[in-house]
Design an enzyme around this catalytic site. Sequence first.
Site, PDB file in Angstrom:
ATOM      1  N   TYR A  59       1.107  -0.949   0.227  1.00  0.00           N
ATOM      2  CA  TYR A  59       0.028   0.432  -0.190  1.00  0.00           C
ATOM      3  C   TYR A  59       1.055   1.347   0.506  1.00  0.00           C
ATOM      4  O   TYR A  59       1.751   1.815   0.887  1.00  0.00           O
ATOM      5  CB  TYR A  59      -1.041  -0.160   1.216  1.00  0.00           C
ATOM      6  CG  TYR A  59      -1.869  -1.024   1.207  1.00  0.00           C
ATOM      7  CD1 TYR A  59      -1.743  -2.101   0.833  1.00  0.00           C
ATOM      8  CD2 TYR A  59      -2.794  -1.301   2.300  1.00  0.00           C
ATOM      9  CE1 TYR A  59      -3.235  -3.048   0.483  1.00  0.00           C
ATOM     10  CE2 TYR A  59      -3.397  -2.533   2.461  1.00  0.00           C
ATOM     11  CZ  TYR A  59      -3.181  -3.368   1.593  1.00  0.00           C
ATOM     12  OH  TYR A  59      -4.286  -4.661   1.843  1.00  0.00           O
ATOM     13  N   PHE A 206     -12.526  -5.834   1.527  1.00  0.00           N
ATOM     14  CA  PHE A 206     -13.203  -5.641   0.262  1.00  0.00           C
ATOM     15  C   PHE A 206     -14.935  -6.416   0.571  1.00  0.00           C
ATOM     16  O   PHE A 206     -15.639  -6.479   0.981  1.00  0.00           O
ATOM     17  CB  PHE A 206     -13.937  -6.036  -0.454  1.00  0.00           C
ATOM     18  CG  PHE A 206     -12.373  -5.649  -2.029  1.00  0.00           C
ATOM     19  CD1 PHE A 206     -11.382  -5.250  -1.291  1.00  0.00           C
ATOM     20  CD2 PHE A 206     -11.688  -6.954  -2.984  1.00  0.00           C
ATOM     21  CE1 PHE A 206     -10.635  -4.278  -2.680  1.00  0.00           C
ATOM     22  CE2 PHE A 206     -10.931  -6.409  -4.189  1.00  0.00           C
ATOM     23  CZ  PHE A 206      -9.593  -4.784  -3.008  1.00  0.00           C
ATOM     24  N   PRO A 207     -15.017  -6.054   2.635  1.00  0.00           N
ATOM     25  CA  PRO A 207     -15.790  -6.421   3.322  1.00  0.00           C
ATOM     26  C   PRO A 207     -17.670  -5.481   2.359  1.00  0.00           C
ATOM     27  O   PRO A 207     -18.897  -5.304   2.720  1.00  0.00           O
ATOM     28  CB  PRO A 207     -15.571  -5.994   5.038  1.00  0.00           C
ATOM     29  CG  PRO A 207     -14.724  -4.372   4.655  1.00  0.00           C
ATOM     30  CD  PRO A 207     -13.857  -5.014   3.667  1.00  0.00           C
ATOM     31  N   LEU A 208     -16.954  -3.958   2.077  1.00  0.00           N
ATOM     32  CA  LEU A 208     -17.818  -2.658   1.420  1.00  0.00           C
ATOM     33  C   LEU A 208     -17.664  -3.436  -0.040  1.00  0.00           C
ATOM     34  O   LEU A 208     -18.309  -2.613  -0.450  1.00  0.00           O
ATOM     35  CB  LEU A 208     -17.560  -1.888   1.892  1.00  0.00           C
ATOM     36  CG  LEU A 208     -17.789  -1.895   3.614  1.00  0.00           C
ATOM     37  CD1 LEU A 208     -17.196  -0.600   3.786  1.00  0.00           C
ATOM     38  CD2 LEU A 208     -19.309  -1.813   4.162  1.00  0.00           C
ATOM     39  N   ALA A 209     -16.991  -4.241   0.064  1.00  0.00           N
ATOM     40  CA  ALA A 209     -16.709  -4.460  -1.777  1.00  0.00           C
ATOM     41  C   ALA A 209     -16.944  -2.802  -2.609  1.00  0.00           C
ATOM     42  O   ALA A 209     -17.670  -2.480  -3.921  1.00  0.00           O
ATOM     43  CB  ALA A 209     -18.538  -4.977  -2.756  1.00  0.00           C
ATOM     44  N   SER A 210     -15.988  -2.496  -1.893  1.00  0.00           N
ATOM     45  CA  SER A 210     -15.313  -1.690  -2.293  1.00  0.00           C
ATOM     46  C   SER A 210     -16.251  -0.416  -2.576  1.00  0.00           C
ATOM     47  O   SER A 210     -15.509   0.777  -3.298  1.00  0.00           O
ATOM     48  CB  SER A 210     -14.566  -1.535  -3.888  1.00  0.00           C
ATOM     49  OG  SER A 210     -13.826  -3.172  -3.651  1.00  0.00           O
TER      50      SER A 210
HETATM   51  P1  NAP Z   1     -13.697  -1.720   1.253  1.00  0.00           P
HETATM   52  O1  NAP Z   1     -13.846  -2.301   2.478  1.00  0.00           O
HETATM   53  O2  NAP Z   1     -14.571  -2.931   0.761  1.00  0.00           O
HETATM   54  O3  NAP Z   1     -14.668  -0.568   1.365  1.00  0.00           O
HETATM   55  C1  NAP Z   1     -14.715   0.513   1.173  1.00  0.00           C
HETATM   56  C2  NAP Z   1     -14.730   1.971   0.511  1.00  0.00           C
HETATM   57  O4  NAP Z   1     -16.287   1.893   1.262  1.00  0.00           O
HETATM   58  C3  NAP Z   1     -13.652   3.229   1.794  1.00  0.00           C
HETATM   59  O5  NAP Z   1     -13.273   2.942   1.137  1.00  0.00           O
HETATM   60  C4  NAP Z   1     -14.631   4.370   0.637  1.00  0.00           C
HETATM   61  O6  NAP Z   1     -14.875   4.108  -0.770  1.00  0.00           O
HETATM   62  C5  NAP Z   1     -16.646   3.294   1.192  1.00  0.00           C
HETATM   63  N1  NAP Z   1     -17.440   3.031   2.866  1.00  0.00           N
HETATM   64  C6  NAP Z   1     -16.181   2.977   3.847  1.00  0.00           C
HETATM   65  N2  NAP Z   1     -16.751   3.497   5.037  1.00  0.00           N
HETATM   66  C7  NAP Z   1     -18.350   3.860   4.187  1.00  0.00           C
HETATM   67  C8  NAP Z   1     -19.953   4.174   5.042  1.00  0.00           C
HETATM   68  N3  NAP Z   1     -20.275   3.895   6.537  1.00  0.00           N
HETATM   69  N4  NAP Z   1     -20.476   4.263   3.840  1.00  0.00           N
HETATM   70  C9  NAP Z   1     -20.475   4.538   2.804  1.00  0.00           C
HETATM   71  N5  NAP Z   1     -18.957   3.881   2.381  1.00  0.00           N
HETATM   72  C10 NAP Z   1     -18.037   3.722   3.038  1.00  0.00           C
HETATM   73  O7  NAP Z   1     -12.642  -1.917   0.543  1.00  0.00           O
HETATM   74  P2  NAP Z   1     -11.000  -1.913   0.713  1.00  0.00           P
HETATM   75  O8  NAP Z   1     -11.011  -0.611   1.385  1.00  0.00           O
HETATM   76  O9  NAP Z   1     -10.511  -1.636  -0.167  1.00  0.00           O
HETATM   77  O10 NAP Z   1     -10.555  -3.174   1.776  1.00  0.00           O
HETATM   78  C11 NAP Z   1     -10.886  -3.074   3.166  1.00  0.00           C
HETATM   79  C12 NAP Z   1      -9.175  -3.527   3.972  1.00  0.00           C
HETATM   80  O11 NAP Z   1      -8.830  -4.330   3.372  1.00  0.00           O
HETATM   81  C13 NAP Z   1      -8.339  -3.081   2.727  1.00  0.00           C
HETATM   82  O12 NAP Z   1      -8.397  -1.224   3.560  1.00  0.00           O
HETATM   83  C14 NAP Z   1      -7.579  -3.740   3.047  1.00  0.00           C
HETATM   84  O13 NAP Z   1      -6.855  -3.245   4.548  1.00  0.00           O
HETATM   85  C15 NAP Z   1      -7.635  -4.841   3.526  1.00  0.00           C
HETATM   86  N6  NAP Z   1      -7.424  -5.703   1.502  1.00  0.00           N
HETATM   87  C16 NAP Z   1      -6.649  -6.969   1.528  1.00  0.00           C
HETATM   88  C17 NAP Z   1      -6.530  -7.233   0.704  1.00  0.00           C
HETATM   89  C18 NAP Z   1      -5.516  -8.477   0.362  1.00  0.00           C
HETATM   90  O14 NAP Z   1      -5.035  -8.974  -0.446  1.00  0.00           O
HETATM   91  N7  NAP Z   1      -4.611  -9.257   1.684  1.00  0.00           N
HETATM   92  C19 NAP Z   1      -7.206  -6.532  -0.242  1.00  0.00           C
HETATM   93  C20 NAP Z   1      -7.755  -5.449  -0.506  1.00  0.00           C
HETATM   94  C21 NAP Z   1      -7.991  -5.119   0.484  1.00  0.00           C
HETATM   95  P3  NAP Z   1     -15.471   5.522  -1.240  1.00  0.00           P
HETATM   96  O15 NAP Z   1     -15.026   6.864  -0.040  1.00  0.00           O
HETATM   97  O16 NAP Z   1     -14.637   5.392  -1.977  1.00  0.00           O
HETATM   98  O17 NAP Z   1     -17.420   5.907  -1.232  1.00  0.00           O
END
Ligand code: NAP
Length: 311
Positions: A59, A206-210
Amino acid sequence: MGEQTRIGKTDLYVNRIGLGANAVGGHNLFPHLNDDTGKEVVRTALAHGINFIDTAFIYGPERSEQLIGEVLKETGKRQDTVIATKAAHKFVDGKVEIDNSPAFLIESVHSSLKRLQTDYIDLFYIHFPDKTTPKDEAVGALQQLKAEGKIRAIGVSNFSIEQLTEANAKGQVDVLQSEYNLFRRGVEEAILPYTVERHISFVPYFPLASGLLGGRYTKDSTFEDGRSRNPLFQGEAYIRNLDKVEQLREIANGKQAEVAHVVLAWYLTRPSIDVLIPGAKRPEQVINNLKALDVQLTQEEIEKIDHIFRD
Ligand code: NAP
C-alpha cells in the site's frame, strides 16, 4: 466502544471493527489521496477505540506503513494497538513479483518493523501465495519470527484451500484474510468451513465491496480507480447490484441504521469472523462504521440478507 474480542487462537484482543488502511498512503491504489487525511483517518480510528489496523508493504508501496508508524509514535498508542501487515510483493527491475521464500519473508518483516517504528508486529501475513515455495516452509519462517518475538501471530492471505491446508500442516496459521462480501461468497464453500474446523480466524477483505455495499452509489456514480474495471461495477450487473443494496436499505431504515452498518453487522454473525477491516478514505467514514456495533440482527433478518444475495 465495543467489547474486546479475541482473534481466533491468538493472544490478540481487538474491537470487532478495525480499520482497513489501504487508502492511508495507498497512492498506487487510489488517485488523489492525501497523506495528511490518511494520518487523520488513523488518528480518528485510535481516538474512537479502534485498535486493529490492517496495512501492507504494497500500500503505497511502503507509505501506508510509514504513515501509521508516524501516528502511533505521535499518539503514544503503539502498545494499545494491534497492527497487521503483509508482504510478498518484490520489485525486480521495476516489475512486481510474488515471493514467499523464507529469506524474503524474514527480510520483509524487518523492513516493516522499521517503517512502522516498532520492534514487533502483532499479525504478519503472507500477502499472496507464490508458485514455488512450499507453503509449510513459508509459514515455518514466520514461526521462527514468532519464536523470536518479532511477530505475535501468523497470517496468510489469498490462499486457496489447498495452499491453506499445506500452510497449516502443523496448525500454525492463526488468521486467513481473503475477499469476502455479500456479493463475493466463494469462500463459503470450502474455506470458511475449514477455518471453523481448524480454529483459524477469517478476516474478510473488501467487506463493503469497495464501497458498493456502503449504500451511497447510484447508477450515475463514476469511478477512477480499480472499480472502473471491477465486474461488480459494470453495466447491467451494476444496476442489479444497486437494486440489492436498496433491499438492504429497507432493513437498515427499520433500524435507524445505514446500509453499511447492516452489512458489517451481518458479517459479525458469521462463524470464524472475529474482526472486520472496512476501509475508509475520510475520518467521518471511520466513525460511521463503528455504528455497526450497535446493530442487532434477528435470525430472520440474517436469513433475509443471505437470501437477497444468494444467486
Ligand atoms: P471496502 O472496505 O470494501 O470498501 C471501503 C470503501 O467503502 C471506502 O474506501 C469508501 O469508499 C467506502 N466506505 C467506507 N465506509 C463507508 C460508510 N460508512 N458508508 C459508505 N461507504 C463507505 O474496501 P477496501 O478498503 O479496499 O478493503 C478493506 C481493507 O481490506 C483494505 O483497506 C485493506 O486493508 C484490506 N485488503 C486486503 C487485500 C488483500 O489482498 N489481503 C486486498 C484488498 C483489501 P468511497 O469513499 O470511495 O465511497
